[in-house]
Design a protein around this motif. Structure first.
Motif, PDB file in Angstrom:
ATOM      1  N   GLN A  64     -31.858  36.239  12.590  1.00  0.00           N
ATOM      2  CA  GLN A  64     -31.193  36.161  11.236  1.00  0.00           C
ATOM      3  C   GLN A  64     -31.867  37.407  10.578  1.00  0.00           C
ATOM      4  O   GLN A  64     -31.066  37.716   9.475  1.00  0.00           O
ATOM      5  N   LEU A  65     -32.767  37.799  10.720  1.00  0.00           N
ATOM      6  CA  LEU A  65     -33.451  39.007   9.754  1.00  0.00           C
ATOM      7  C   LEU A  65     -32.621  40.184   9.805  1.00  0.00           C
ATOM      8  O   LEU A  65     -32.093  40.579   8.866  1.00  0.00           O
ATOM      9  N   PRO A  66     -32.127  40.742  11.002  1.00  0.00           N
ATOM     10  CA  PRO A  66     -30.941  41.923  10.846  1.00  0.00           C
ATOM     11  C   PRO A  66     -29.806  41.391  10.220  1.00  0.00           C
ATOM     12  O   PRO A  66     -29.068  42.182   9.562  1.00  0.00           O
ATOM     13  N   LEU A  67     -29.272  40.078  10.498  1.00  0.00           N
ATOM     14  CA  LEU A  67     -28.137  39.772   9.976  1.00  0.00           C
ATOM     15  C   LEU A  67     -28.074  39.437   8.267  1.00  0.00           C
ATOM     16  O   LEU A  67     -26.983  40.044   7.856  1.00  0.00           O
ATOM     17  N   SER A  68     -29.328  39.153   7.840  1.00  0.00           N
ATOM     18  CA  SER A  68     -29.231  38.963   6.465  1.00  0.00           C
ATOM     19  C   SER A  68     -29.723  40.418   5.853  1.00  0.00           C
ATOM     20  O   SER A  68     -28.719  40.610   4.626  1.00  0.00           O
ATOM     21  N   VAL A  69     -30.139  41.433   6.517  1.00  0.00           N
ATOM     22  CA  VAL A  69     -30.168  42.742   5.981  1.00  0.00           C
ATOM     23  C   VAL A  69     -28.694  43.392   5.760  1.00  0.00           C
ATOM     24  O   VAL A  69     -28.380  43.840   4.891  1.00  0.00           O
ATOM     25  N   SER A  70     -28.065  43.017   6.900  1.00  0.00           N
ATOM     26  CA  SER A  70     -26.518  43.584   6.966  1.00  0.00           C
ATOM     27  C   SER A  70     -25.677  43.039   5.825  1.00  0.00           C
ATOM     28  O   SER A  70     -24.680  43.630   5.326  1.00  0.00           O
ATOM     29  N   GLU A  71     -25.959  41.733   5.693  1.00  0.00           N
ATOM     30  CA  GLU A  71     -25.166  40.896   4.524  1.00  0.00           C
ATOM     31  C   GLU A  71     -25.373  41.582   3.489  1.00  0.00           C
ATOM     32  O   GLU A  71     -24.647  41.771   2.425  1.00  0.00           O
ATOM     33  N   GLY A  72     -26.791  42.026   3.144  1.00  0.00           N
ATOM     34  CA  GLY A  72     -27.046  42.380   1.797  1.00  0.00           C
ATOM     35  C   GLY A  72     -26.453  43.674   1.472  1.00  0.00           C
ATOM     36  O   GLY A  72     -25.919  44.038   0.481  1.00  0.00           O
ATOM     37  N   LEU A  73     -26.264  44.692   2.631  1.00  0.00           N
ATOM     38  CA  LEU A  73     -25.448  45.936   2.371  1.00  0.00           C
ATOM     39  C   LEU A  73     -24.079  45.639   2.382  1.00  0.00           C
ATOM     40  O   LEU A  73     -23.551  46.366   1.385  1.00  0.00           O
ATOM     41  N   LEU A  74     -23.621  44.877   3.017  1.00  0.00           N
ATOM     42  CA  LEU A  74     -22.314  44.598   2.857  1.00  0.00           C
ATOM     43  C   LEU A  74     -21.917  43.949   1.545  1.00  0.00           C
ATOM     44  O   LEU A  74     -20.678  44.294   0.813  1.00  0.00           O
ATOM     45  N   THR A  75     -22.771  43.086   0.972  1.00  0.00           N
ATOM     46  CA  THR A  75     -22.293  42.665  -0.313  1.00  0.00           C
ATOM     47  C   THR A  75     -22.629  43.892  -1.430  1.00  0.00           C
ATOM     48  O   THR A  75     -21.554  43.725  -2.287  1.00  0.00           O
ATOM     49  N   VAL A  76     -23.398  44.573  -1.374  1.00  0.00           N
ATOM     50  CA  VAL A  76     -23.471  45.854  -2.215  1.00  0.00           C
ATOM     51  C   VAL A  76     -22.274  46.489  -2.124  1.00  0.00           C
ATOM     52  O   VAL A  76     -21.680  47.026  -3.022  1.00  0.00           O
ATOM     53  N   LEU A  77     -21.455  46.634  -0.875  1.00  0.00           N
ATOM     54  CA  LEU A  77     -20.387  47.644  -0.732  1.00  0.00           C
ATOM     55  C   LEU A  77     -19.246  46.849  -1.457  1.00  0.00           C
ATOM     56  O   LEU A  77     -18.296  47.520  -1.893  1.00  0.00           O
ATOM     57  N   VAL A  78     -19.278  45.443  -1.255  1.00  0.00           N
ATOM     58  CA  VAL A  78     -17.962  44.837  -1.754  1.00  0.00           C
ATOM     59  C   VAL A  78     -18.101  44.812  -3.437  1.00  0.00           C
ATOM     60  O   VAL A  78     -17.204  45.033  -4.065  1.00  0.00           O
ATOM     61  N   TRP A  79     -19.232  44.893  -3.679  1.00  0.00           N
ATOM     62  CA  TRP A  79     -19.586  44.862  -5.457  1.00  0.00           C
ATOM     63  C   TRP A  79     -19.195  46.127  -5.801  1.00  0.00           C
ATOM     64  O   TRP A  79     -18.545  46.244  -6.729  1.00  0.00           O
ATOM     65  N   ASN A  80     -19.502  47.266  -5.129  1.00  0.00           N
ATOM     66  CA  ASN A  80     -18.833  48.717  -5.461  1.00  0.00           C
ATOM     67  C   ASN A  80     -17.468  48.517  -5.539  1.00  0.00           C
ATOM     68  O   ASN A  80     -16.804  49.338  -6.326  1.00  0.00           O
ATOM     69  N   TRP A  81     -16.574  47.783  -4.581  1.00  0.00           N
ATOM     70  CA  TRP A  81     -15.360  47.953  -4.396  1.00  0.00           C
ATOM     71  C   TRP A  81     -14.827  47.005  -5.704  1.00  0.00           C
ATOM     72  O   TRP A  81     -13.693  47.718  -6.258  1.00  0.00           O
ATOM     73  N   LEU A  82     -15.388  46.160  -6.062  1.00  0.00           N
ATOM     74  CA  LEU A  82     -14.780  45.276  -7.223  1.00  0.00           C
ATOM     75  C   LEU A  82     -15.292  45.933  -8.478  1.00  0.00           C
ATOM     76  O   LEU A  82     -14.164  45.713  -9.377  1.00  0.00           O
ATOM     77  N   GLN A  83     -16.215  46.877  -8.431  1.00  0.00           N
ATOM     78  CA  GLN A  83     -16.366  47.674  -9.802  1.00  0.00           C
ATOM     79  C   GLN A  83     -15.286  48.821 -10.015  1.00  0.00           C
ATOM     80  O   GLN A  83     -14.816  49.285 -11.099  1.00  0.00           O
ATOM     81  N   SER A  84     -14.558  49.220  -8.887  1.00  0.00           N
ATOM     82  CA  SER A  84     -13.172  49.850  -9.012  1.00  0.00           C
ATOM     83  C   SER A  84     -12.102  49.299  -9.279  1.00  0.00           C
ATOM     84  O   SER A  84     -11.214  49.855  -9.759  1.00  0.00           O
ATOM     85  N   TYR A  85     -11.969  48.212  -8.656  1.00  0.00           N
ATOM     86  CA  TYR A  85     -10.513  47.359  -8.644  1.00  0.00           C
ATOM     87  C   TYR A  85     -10.345  46.185  -9.442  1.00  0.00           C
ATOM     88  O   TYR A  85      -9.454  45.340  -9.575  1.00  0.00           O
TER      89      TYR A  85
END
Length: 251
Positions: free
Chosen positions: A215-236
């Protein structure tokens, strides 16, 4: 035209995410806490704890969609994001498994009450459509992933905003919300199945220790992916995010 393109991007992303999971469903391997695994009294107990949060969240979600129908696609996107991530399973503890939760994004956007409803519906769909988790254990799974996870994420994100660190807050909220889900799942399994030597505490340490490996590596990966999606939302989805910002101020 630009507004229409933003809506099409949101709809396409939500629809494609849902299609990928439904169209490529693999045999279940004890997603969440599986059907029938918890003793009936504990299954009922977690249902009773989770239902009030769902009821309040449903009222909040209904109010938002009624007053701001333009946010429906963004709500669908948050639900699809959670559905996709939480269906990526890695077998872990007997009777359960590790997986991202995807609840951080919806919590940052709409708050923990709405995410409780979205997360609970995600778990229901997975139990019915994909045989992941179960109906008797839905209350326990919803309490850990759709109640505790979002509230932890909400607290972390709010604290980060006070220091002006939004992106770090989004990452931390998604990461720690996911980890909190598994701490609660460990507690749920520990009190239902205390160790013969050491009781509930020993059982909790065993379950949490096994979960932590995946879960530790999965959670860190989820955090990074969530930031990427947030950046996408800021554009679209700039208009939708602005509406949410005003909504949060008014609330």
């Amino acid at each position: 035209m630009r507004k229409m393109n933003r809506k099409l991007h949101l709809a396409a992303m939500a629809g494609l995410s849902f299609y990928i999971i439904i169209g490529a469903a693999a045999p279940a391997q004890a997603m969440h806490i599986m059907e029938g695994f918890l003793p009936l009294p504990w299954a009922v107990f977690w249902w009773v704890l989770a239902l009030p949060f769902f009821a309040i969240g449903l009222r909040s979600l209904t109010q938002i969609t009624r007053e701001h129908p333009e946010l429906k696609l963004l709500i669908a996107l948050a639900g699809a994001f959670s559905f996709v991530l939480s269906a990526l399973k890695i077998p872990s503890v007997t009777g359960s498994c590790s997986h991202p939760t995807g609840t951080g994004l919806g919590t940052v956007l709409f708050g923990p009450w709405v995410m409780t409803v979205l997360g609970s519906l995600v778990l229901l769909f997975q139990a019915v459509l994909l045989a992941h988790g179960g109906l008797t254990t839905l209350g326990a799974n919803a309490f850990s992933m759709a109640v505790v996870g979002p509230w932890v994420a909400f607290a972390i994100y709010g604290l980060s905003l006070k220091f002006g660190r939004q992106k770090l807050g989004i990452f931390s909220a998604a990461t720690l919300g996911s980890l909190a889900t598994y701490l609660v799942t460990s507690v749920q399994l520990a009190i239902a199945f205390p160790a013969a030597s050491g009781g509930i505490l020993a059982s909790f340490l065993k379950f949490a220790g096994i979960f932590a490996l995946t879960q530790l590596p999965l959670s860190v990966s989820e955090g990074l992916l969530t930031v990427l999606v947030w950046n996408w939302l800021q554009s679209y989805a700039t208009e939708e995010l602005q509406t949410l910002k005003l909504l949060n101020v008014n609330n």
